[in-house]
Scaffold this motif. Structure first.
Motif, mmCIF file in Angstrom:
data_model
loop_
_atom_site.group_PDB
_atom_site.id
_atom_site.type_symbol
_atom_site.label_atom_id
_atom_site.label_comp_id
_atom_site.label_asym_id
_atom_site.label_seq_id
_atom_site.Cartn_x
_atom_site.Cartn_y
_atom_site.Cartn_z
ATOM 1 N N LYS A 37 77.297 28.724 -107.274
ATOM 2 C CA LYS A 37 76.278 28.238 -106.338
ATOM 3 C C LYS A 37 75.979 26.785 -106.689
ATOM 4 C CE LYS A 37 74.118 32.696 -105.495
ATOM 5 N NZ LYS A 37 73.091 33.638 -105.953
ATOM 6 N N ASN A 38 75.445 26.045 -105.714
ATOM 7 C CA ASN A 38 75.194 24.609 -105.885
ATOM 8 C C ASN A 38 74.301 24.257 -107.064
ATOM 9 O OD1 ASN A 38 76.716 23.120 -104.101
ATOM 10 N ND2 ASN A 38 75.378 23.565 -102.369
ATOM 11 N N ASP A 39 73.333 25.152 -107.349
ATOM 12 C CA ASP A 39 72.351 24.820 -108.394
ATOM 13 C C ASP A 39 72.690 25.458 -109.742
ATOM 14 O OD1 ASP A 39 71.923 27.447 -107.718
ATOM 15 O OD2 ASP A 39 69.750 27.272 -107.453
ATOM 16 N N ALA A 40 73.928 25.885 -109.925
ATOM 17 C CA ALA A 40 74.321 26.597 -111.148
ATOM 18 C C ALA A 40 74.235 25.701 -112.382
ATOM 19 C CB ALA A 40 75.738 27.138 -111.000
ATOM 20 N N LEU A 41 73.838 26.320 -113.496
ATOM 21 C CA LEU A 41 73.916 25.669 -114.801
ATOM 22 C C LEU A 41 75.148 26.251 -115.498
ATOM 23 C CD1 LEU A 41 72.736 23.798 -116.974
ATOM 24 C CD2 LEU A 41 71.364 25.739 -117.794
ATOM 25 N N VAL A 42 76.108 25.379 -115.790
ATOM 26 C CA VAL A 42 77.424 25.826 -116.269
ATOM 27 C C VAL A 42 77.709 25.269 -117.659
ATOM 28 C CG1 VAL A 42 79.913 25.868 -115.756
ATOM 29 C CG2 VAL A 42 78.254 25.890 -113.871
ATOM 30 N N LEU A 43 78.256 26.114 -118.510
ATOM 31 C CA LEU A 43 78.702 25.697 -119.836
ATOM 32 C C LEU A 43 80.230 25.623 -119.831
ATOM 33 C CD1 LEU A 43 78.057 25.194 -122.888
ATOM 34 C CD2 LEU A 43 78.310 27.666 -123.223
ATOM 35 N N ASP A 44 80.768 24.465 -120.240
ATOM 36 C CA ASP A 44 82.224 24.315 -120.375
ATOM 37 C C ASP A 44 82.534 24.207 -121.870
ATOM 38 O OD1 ASP A 44 84.894 24.003 -119.676
ATOM 39 O OD2 ASP A 44 84.743 21.837 -119.465
ATOM 40 N N VAL A 45 83.165 25.249 -122.416
ATOM 41 C CA VAL A 45 83.422 25.341 -123.861
ATOM 42 C C VAL A 45 84.819 24.798 -124.179
ATOM 43 C CG1 VAL A 45 83.664 26.941 -125.802
ATOM 44 C CG2 VAL A 45 81.865 27.313 -124.103
ATOM 45 N N ALA A 46 84.947 24.119 -125.333
ATOM 46 C CA ALA A 46 86.215 23.489 -125.730
ATOM 47 C C ALA A 46 86.657 22.531 -124.621
ATOM 48 C CB ALA A 46 87.288 24.528 -126.023
ATOM 49 N N ALA A 47 85.716 21.680 -124.214
ATOM 50 C CA ALA A 47 85.875 20.863 -122.998
ATOM 51 C C ALA A 47 86.889 19.742 -123.154
ATOM 52 C CB ALA A 47 84.522 20.283 -122.596
ATOM 53 N N GLY A 48 87.211 19.351 -124.372
ATOM 54 C CA GLY A 48 88.187 18.283 -124.559
ATOM 55 C C GLY A 48 87.772 17.009 -123.841
ATOM 56 N N THR A 49 88.689 16.484 -123.019
ATOM 57 C CA THR A 49 88.410 15.221 -122.311
ATOM 58 C C THR A 49 87.621 15.429 -121.011
ATOM 59 O OG1 THR A 49 90.556 15.285 -121.190
ATOM 60 C CG2 THR A 49 90.461 14.115 -123.288
ATOM 61 N N GLY A 50 87.123 16.654 -120.804
ATOM 62 C CA GLY A 50 86.150 16.848 -119.719
ATOM 63 C C GLY A 50 86.470 17.821 -118.610
ATOM 64 N N GLU A 51 87.701 18.305 -118.560
ATOM 65 C CA GLU A 51 88.038 19.226 -117.472
ATOM 66 C C GLU A 51 88.129 20.669 -117.981
ATOM 67 O OE1 GLU A 51 88.001 18.892 -114.411
ATOM 68 O OE2 GLU A 51 88.153 16.774 -114.057
ATOM 69 N N PRO A 52 87.760 21.650 -117.121
ATOM 70 C CA PRO A 52 87.388 21.522 -115.698
ATOM 71 C C PRO A 52 85.915 21.194 -115.448
ATOM 72 C CG PRO A 52 87.491 23.837 -116.265
ATOM 73 C CD PRO A 52 87.860 23.074 -117.514
ATOM 74 N N GLY A 53 85.163 20.911 -116.525
ATOM 75 C CA GLY A 53 83.729 20.669 -116.367
ATOM 76 C C GLY A 53 83.377 19.547 -115.410
ATOM 77 N N LEU A 54 84.144 18.448 -115.450
ATOM 78 C CA LEU A 54 83.846 17.309 -114.561
ATOM 79 C C LEU A 54 84.045 17.675 -113.096
ATOM 80 C CD1 LEU A 54 85.433 14.419 -116.668
ATOM 81 C CD2 LEU A 54 83.019 14.597 -116.004
ATOM 82 N N THR A 55 85.112 18.412 -112.819
ATOM 83 C CA THR A 55 85.351 18.840 -111.427
ATOM 84 C C THR A 55 84.254 19.797 -110.981
ATOM 85 O OG1 THR A 55 87.729 18.543 -111.658
ATOM 86 C CG2 THR A 55 87.006 19.977 -109.875
ATOM 87 N N ILE A 56 83.860 20.713 -111.874
ATOM 88 C CA ILE A 56 82.768 21.644 -111.547
ATOM 89 C C ILE A 56 81.497 20.853 -111.235
ATOM 90 C CG2 ILE A 56 81.226 23.417 -112.497
ATOM 91 C CD1 ILE A 56 83.679 24.463 -114.109
ATOM 92 N N ALA A 57 81.151 19.896 -112.097
ATOM 93 C CA ALA A 57 79.929 19.098 -111.907
ATOM 94 C C ALA A 57 79.948 18.352 -110.576
ATOM 95 C CB ALA A 57 79.762 18.117 -113.067
#
Length: 281
Positions: free
Chosen positions: A48-68
């Motif tokens: 959902k648009n307002d989700a709070l997401v944890l990206d573990v072992a994020a390295g250089t940022g993906e997939p966290g950056l795309t999620i954000a």
């Protein structure tokens, strides 16, 4: 046991910090390579648009950056053991204008968050490096809200990942590499079908699904492939450091021969395969 876990953790931190410049150098190529696995994680999490997401072992940022970048009102917190990798993630966030993205250096087995904090957790190619994988998934489950979702990617069997076996198996033929202790971190530690699903189950997760996703490492040339392996693949560099110049040259020539045989038109686009595992709290 605690001492052993601490040693592995420190070794992992040191290794990933040391290799962070290589990952920065090859960020575009590697992120393109790993994108299908990140896309499948995102699809399964169905945020959902307002989700709070944890990206573990994020390295250089993906997939966290795309999620954000997909969230409107939500946020991603990216964690990793190596501050060098997260510095690159922050640079990537700045370059892309992604503001709802925060990084925290921490260990997956001691996450600095309260119980039931996150709507979802992503972890792309982290599990095989965690000293205690069951502890890691239990800790992730602890910080996940009831009904929250988790999705992770791990490498499939060696036979489906020529991109790494082409080099590692050639090295093994030429240099005696002592086998790692059972359960030690390694590329294919989680590759057995059902292994990760069982871990998810032990952590109390439900509605568990496992599926295969293919990727392509688009090196174009054998030179690029060899340079990439020597800049980002820690097992390759560790093994080659044990060889003298003559042996290193021999291994390089054999790897080139193997890759060129498979891609005679010198268009080196190597198939890969990963398993994506999903569960809910």
């Amino acid at each position: 046991m605690e001492l052993e876990i601490e040693q592995i953790r420190n070794q992992q931190k040191e290794t990933w910090n040391r290799f962070s410049p290589g990952w920065k150098k090859w960020d575009e190529l590697t992120m393109d390579f790993l994108k299908p696995m990140g896309d499948e994680i995102i699809r399964l999490l169905n945020l959902k648009n307002d989700a709070l997401v944890l990206d573990v072992a994020a390295g250089t940022g993906e997939p966290g950056l795309t999620i954000a970048s997909h969230l409107n009102g939500g946020k991603v917190i990216a964690t990793d053991l190596a501050e060098g990798m997260l510095e690159i993630a922050q640079e990537n966030a700045k370059k892309r204008g992604v503001k709802n993205f925060e990084t925290i250096v921490c260990d997956v087995s001691e996450l600095p968050f309260a119980d039931n904090t996150f709507d979802a957790i992503s972890c792309r190619f982290g599990f095989m490096f965690f000293p205690d994988m069951l502890l890691a998934i239990k800790e992730m489950t602890r910080v996940l809200k009831p009904g929250g979702k988790i999705a992770t990617a791990v490498w499939n069997i060696p036979e489906k990942n020529f991109w790494i076996t082409a080099t590692m198996e050639t090295i093994s033929k030429n240099i005696e590499i002592p086998p790692p202790p059972p359960g030690a971190p390694g590329m294919f530690r989680c590759s057995k079908s059902g292994f990760m699903s069982d871990l998810f189950s032990q952590a109390g997760l439900k509605n568990i699904k496992e599926n295969e996703v293919a990727g392509k490492l688009n090196c174009k040339t054998t030179d690029v492939y060899w340079s990439l392996m020597n800049d980002v693949a820690a097992p390759v560099v560790a093994a080659l450091s044990k060889a003298d110049n003559v042996m290193r040259q021999k291994i390089k020539e054999e790897v080139y021969s193997l890759v060129n045989q498979k891609y005679p038109d010198n268009n080196v686009i190597i198939d890969s395969s990963a398993l994506i595992i999903y569960g809910e709290k």
